[in-house]
Design an enzyme around this catalytic site. Sequence first.
Site: not given
Ligand code: ADP
Length: 538
Positions: A327, A441, A181, A436
Amino acid sequence: MRGTMMDYPLTLPTILERAGKIFSRVEIVSRKPDKSIARTCYGEFYRRARRLAAALTKLGLQAGDRVASMMWNHSAHLEAFFGVPCAGGVLHTLNLRLHAHEIAGIAKHAGDRFLLIDDILLPVYEKFRSDAPFEKVIVVPHGSDAMPDGFLNYELLLADAGDDFRYPQLDENDGAAMCFTSGTTGHSKGVIYSHRALVLHSFACGLGEVFGMSHFDTVLPVAPMFHANAWGLPFACTMLGARLVLPGPSVDPESVLGLMVSERVSIACGVPTVWIAVLEALEKNPGRWKFDAPVRIVCGGTAPPLELIRRLDRYGLQIKHLWGMTETTPIGTSGGLRPHMHDWPDDEKYEIRAKQGWPAPFVEIRLMRPEGEAPWDGATSGEIEIRGPWVAASYYDSPDQAHRWTADGWFRTGDVATMDEAGYVKIVDRAKDLVKSGGEWISSVDLENTLMGHPAVKEACVVGIPHPKWQERPLAAVVLKDGAQATPEELRAFLAQSFAKWQLPDAFVFIDAIPRTSVGKFKKLALREQFANWKWES
Ligand code: ADP
């Protein structure tokens, strides 16, 4: 009664073989580090990917061995996406923008045996070389063929490999690729994609409601191939025979726009910060870049602000929203307008397009709250839990991971969202980023995306900062457009048109740039640290 169909394995060699035969003349364009353009085709890519598989096998690659890559987006990297798994190995794309010690730590944790690296990235490698686990380092030359001692030359290895490679026996559930990630909220965790997951995910990429891509498209992956399984694009484009344009290391807005126009790109993929910069370039230089036809911009990683979607439309760049995670390979939800919405008023259509879309086929989503599952009423929020054939069932070698999966096998994403009765997901925030405040929220995403609609604001990022009375209160860090001016009072009044008083940021700070993560997301962690001791006015 059992079906009478064949039990045919879903593995990557089948995609590679088909591309080599059927799409042999379809072009793969790469922009090299010196900005010159190199052109090859799927036929040549097929031969070279098989030669890479043969070369790795000769070097002693065993089933399941990890081969790391540290490369920009170009055709040799694409070769690795097939050459490694088709030899029975697992391609581990390393995030070259991390600190050297983090890269070394991740490579060690993954047990990477070999490294494939661009010559121009060798200075990065030198920084962690003494800490690195690799038995062999194979260098892709972009300039001179001369190799420093101790490295293998990728081109010479391929030249020596021969064309008689035979695929090993592969099980569709074997690992094929691995990705950590991007570490936005904490330590990176590794995921291993099976052949089966990658094949099924590639089918999903072709769906109209997802990337909507086909053999008739020219696809530009701007997001680096080390981010979130390269968004699935190497596998999907090869399966579908889409023409590929790979931008190399130059992903500044001028370079991206230049490639989009000169190569007639029909689909470009990247995180919102790329498109914010592209929009700024377009608005500063009206008329410099002209598109013959609308371009689909597949955008995810964070939520693209509604105003960005609206303003890019004026230039024929149509954002299509995608939500996903490392994931989830990464497609989770995508969508856009449904047929009956096309006559709706513009504002309502943009509201819909700013949502994350609906779950892809075979991706199941539910929203969970402490008291149970949230209804799909467009208002009640809960944490997204997800399951499906390309959703991770565990992390790679991570001792304290059990809490991320429910007892009945769903993955807890950490994202909080609402869903409406038609299945449209709207991300409220990451649970960790929600402000928070006094038991309520506040969505940082809603505030910042609204702020980015103010004419003077280029970028805005809202974080929760500890507060003696309210636990946390929102602080907005704002980057103004060149030459533009705005006061905190003006920005507050602007937000007050859409938010209740208790939701409004109590502080506005003007900064030159918002810190970015290695994949271009706003680095909220850094802002929270920077303003941790903010003196709130009482
Ligand atoms: P990291 O969690 O370390 O940033 P990733 O690049 O796999 O790793 O990111 C996944 C996360 O990115 C998601 O859980 C979400 O929070 C955010 N995310 C991905 N696409 C979107 C989107 N279209 N809108 C809002 N948040 C997004």
